[in-house]
Design a protein around this motif. Structure first.
Motif, PDB file in Angstrom:
ATOM      1  N   ARG A 103       0.861  -1.186   0.011  1.00  0.00           N
ATOM      2  CA  ARG A 103       0.083   0.075  -0.014  1.00  0.00           C
ATOM      3  C   ARG A 103       0.880   1.309   0.037  1.00  0.00           C
ATOM      4  O   ARG A 103       2.029   1.150   0.410  1.00  0.00           O
ATOM      5  CB  ARG A 103      -0.893  -0.061   1.176  1.00  0.00           C
ATOM      6  CG  ARG A 103      -1.945  -1.038   1.448  1.00  0.00           C
ATOM      7  CD  ARG A 103      -3.107  -0.945   0.396  1.00  0.00           C
ATOM      8  NE  ARG A 103      -4.030  -1.901   0.440  1.00  0.00           N
ATOM      9  CZ  ARG A 103      -4.019  -3.436   0.161  1.00  0.00           C
ATOM     10  NH1 ARG A 103      -3.201  -3.627  -0.507  1.00  0.00           N
ATOM     11  NH2 ARG A 103      -5.020  -4.002   0.400  1.00  0.00           N
ATOM     12  N   SER A 104       0.298   2.251  -0.557  1.00  0.00           N
ATOM     13  CA  SER A 104       1.172   3.493  -0.701  1.00  0.00           C
ATOM     14  C   SER A 104       0.581   4.660   0.321  1.00  0.00           C
ATOM     15  O   SER A 104       1.179   5.784   0.325  1.00  0.00           O
ATOM     16  CB  SER A 104       1.039   3.898  -2.099  1.00  0.00           C
ATOM     17  OG  SER A 104      -0.012   4.597  -2.416  1.00  0.00           O
ATOM     18  N   GLU A 105      -0.620   4.250   1.005  1.00  0.00           N
ATOM     19  CA  GLU A 105      -1.260   5.293   1.862  1.00  0.00           C
ATOM     20  C   GLU A 105      -0.618   5.234   3.412  1.00  0.00           C
ATOM     21  O   GLU A 105      -0.646   3.958   3.901  1.00  0.00           O
ATOM     22  CB  GLU A 105      -2.520   4.917   2.068  1.00  0.00           C
ATOM     23  CG  GLU A 105      -3.295   5.406   0.611  1.00  0.00           C
ATOM     24  CD  GLU A 105      -3.275   4.271  -0.255  1.00  0.00           C
ATOM     25  OE1 GLU A 105      -3.746   4.151  -1.447  1.00  0.00           O
ATOM     26  OE2 GLU A 105      -3.021   3.104   0.265  1.00  0.00           O
ATOM     27  N   GLU A 108      -2.465   3.169   6.127  1.00  0.00           N
ATOM     28  CA  GLU A 108      -2.509   1.646   6.055  1.00  0.00           C
ATOM     29  C   GLU A 108      -1.445   1.237   6.808  1.00  0.00           C
ATOM     30  O   GLU A 108      -1.516  -0.316   6.887  1.00  0.00           O
ATOM     31  CB  GLU A 108      -2.656   1.335   4.572  1.00  0.00           C
ATOM     32  CG  GLU A 108      -3.544   1.771   3.589  1.00  0.00           C
ATOM     33  CD  GLU A 108      -4.918   1.153   3.873  1.00  0.00           C
ATOM     34  OE1 GLU A 108      -4.831   0.066   4.486  1.00  0.00           O
ATOM     35  OE2 GLU A 108      -5.929   1.621   3.320  1.00  0.00           O
ATOM     36  N   TYR A 109      -0.586   1.791   7.347  1.00  0.00           N
ATOM     37  CA  TYR A 109       0.491   1.352   8.136  1.00  0.00           C
ATOM     38  C   TYR A 109       0.388   1.287   9.476  1.00  0.00           C
ATOM     39  O   TYR A 109       0.328   2.387  10.164  1.00  0.00           O
ATOM     40  CB  TYR A 109       1.728   1.926   7.542  1.00  0.00           C
ATOM     41  CG  TYR A 109       2.109   1.308   6.312  1.00  0.00           C
ATOM     42  CD1 TYR A 109       1.565   1.905   5.122  1.00  0.00           C
ATOM     43  CD2 TYR A 109       3.015   0.270   5.860  1.00  0.00           C
ATOM     44  CE1 TYR A 109       1.861   1.483   3.642  1.00  0.00           C
ATOM     45  CE2 TYR A 109       3.336  -0.099   4.775  1.00  0.00           C
ATOM     46  CZ  TYR A 109       2.899   0.287   3.698  1.00  0.00           C
ATOM     47  OH  TYR A 109       3.051   0.031   2.442  1.00  0.00           O
TER      48      TYR A 109
END
Length: 122
Positions: A103-105, A108-109
């Protein structure tokens, strides 16, 4: 999950720098590890991500060709090699981890390291 980033510093434009992120606290076979950065007054920005299981990588478009993300399973460490650095690369760089897919957002981490400052002088 604990993430410890290191390797930041001062470098001249056109130079290179390598960052490391030591991960601990569990096994990471199903995890994705990523690097983000945040410049003063700007939002946190995705740099690159790597899938722990098979080293599949994903880059922000502006980083392709200059930055390389990799991981060393034996050392539980993720790396970011940065080449041809520009003053606009100046930022605090964070490593992050999430379960499962790339994921790149940032939202989301779930897990974040403390950040390491990279300063590129012109």
């Amino acid at each position: 999950v604990q993430l410890q980033a290191s390797g930041g510093g001062l470098v001249q434009a056109g130079g290179s720098l390598g960052l490391s992120c030591k991960a601990s606290g569990r096994t990471f076979g199903t995890y994705t590890m990523a690097w983000f950065r945040q410049a003063p007054g700007k939002e946190r920005e995705f740099v690159a991500a790597i899938r722990w299981s098979d080293a599949w990588t994903y880059y922000a478009e502006s980083m392709k060709g200059r930055f390389t993300i990799s991981r060393d399973i034996a050392k539980n460490t993720v790396y970011l090699q940065m080449n041809s650095l520009k003053p606009e690369d100046t930022a605090v760089y964070y490593c992050a981890a999430r379960m499962y897919g790339l994921r790149s957002e940032a939202r989301e981490y779930a897990h974040w390291g403390q950040g390491t400052l990279v300063t590129v002088s012109s």
